[in-house]
Design a protein around this motif. Sequence first.
Motif, mmCIF file in Angstrom:
data_model
loop_
_atom_site.group_PDB
_atom_site.id
_atom_site.type_symbol
_atom_site.label_atom_id
_atom_site.label_comp_id
_atom_site.label_asym_id
_atom_site.label_seq_id
_atom_site.Cartn_x
_atom_site.Cartn_y
_atom_site.Cartn_z
ATOM 1 N N GLN A 147 -10.462 1.695 -8.275
ATOM 2 C CA GLN A 147 -9.404 0.712 -8.084
ATOM 3 C C GLN A 147 -8.041 1.386 -8.199
ATOM 4 N N LEU A 148 -7.102 0.899 -7.405
ATOM 5 C CA LEU A 148 -5.730 1.379 -7.483
ATOM 6 C C LEU A 148 -4.967 0.507 -8.459
ATOM 7 N N PHE A 149 -4.271 1.127 -9.406
ATOM 8 C CA PHE A 149 -3.365 0.381 -10.262
ATOM 9 C C PHE A 149 -2.005 0.461 -9.590
ATOM 10 N N ILE A 150 -1.469 -0.687 -9.202
ATOM 11 C CA ILE A 150 -0.237 -0.706 -8.421
ATOM 12 C C ILE A 150 0.920 -1.201 -9.275
ATOM 13 N N PRO A 151 1.841 -0.315 -9.580
ATOM 14 C CA PRO A 151 3.045 -0.748 -10.302
ATOM 15 C C PRO A 151 4.030 -1.375 -9.314
ATOM 16 N N THR A 152 5.195 -1.737 -9.777
ATOM 17 C CA THR A 152 6.239 -2.196 -8.869
ATOM 18 C C THR A 152 6.682 -0.995 -8.043
ATOM 19 N N LEU A 153 6.714 -1.177 -6.745
ATOM 20 C CA LEU A 153 7.096 -0.105 -5.847
ATOM 21 C C LEU A 153 8.431 -0.443 -5.205
ATOM 22 N N SER A 154 9.215 0.569 -4.919
ATOM 23 C CA SER A 154 10.455 0.331 -4.185
ATOM 24 C C SER A 154 10.659 1.468 -3.201
ATOM 25 N N ALA A 155 11.389 1.164 -2.165
ATOM 26 C CA ALA A 155 11.747 2.162 -1.161
ATOM 27 C C ALA A 155 13.188 1.914 -0.766
#
Length: 173
Positions: free
Chosen positions: A112-120
């Motif tokens: 499983q991928l643990f997805i934090p808050t992402l920004s670009a």
Amino acid sequence: MTSIPNLSVFGQLVTFTATVAAVPPGAGIPTGTVTFASAGGPTLTGTLNASGQASVTTNALTVGSHLVTATYNGDTNFTGSSATLTQVVNSSFVNTSLTATPATIRVRFSGQLFIPTLSATLVNMATSAGIPGQTITFIANPLTGPVTLGTAVTDASGIATLRVPNKMITCIS
């Protein structure tokens, strides 16, 4: 008269704003409407607010350079006036930079991928200005193949934020 953004790309929302004010020694706040027009583009009308500003937004501009005219139509106390600006619409962004944070996502032993808050952040490298109104697609590339995490639209500073609170995405092989 201003436009945001000015340099835009085909299909991008552009907001035109005209400010109408009394010329000294005159006083008061003009009322009424402003008509925004350009050859080959839409003709839009905005109503002046209490600050004497009228704004319109469109994504209907074609690729190329557009001379846009804002015409204040006058009211019982003020005569009409106009201003122009050039809006440049490109077919695509050139000289841009897209930086993602964090650049890596942790994969758990369970797959499983643990997805934090992402920004670009999307910026015009020539001006260092953020590019608003663009959809960014966030994709993880685990060994099992690409997984689309979601999309977000860049804000006025050119930053797109994808929040995936307390969720995990399972990679399917």
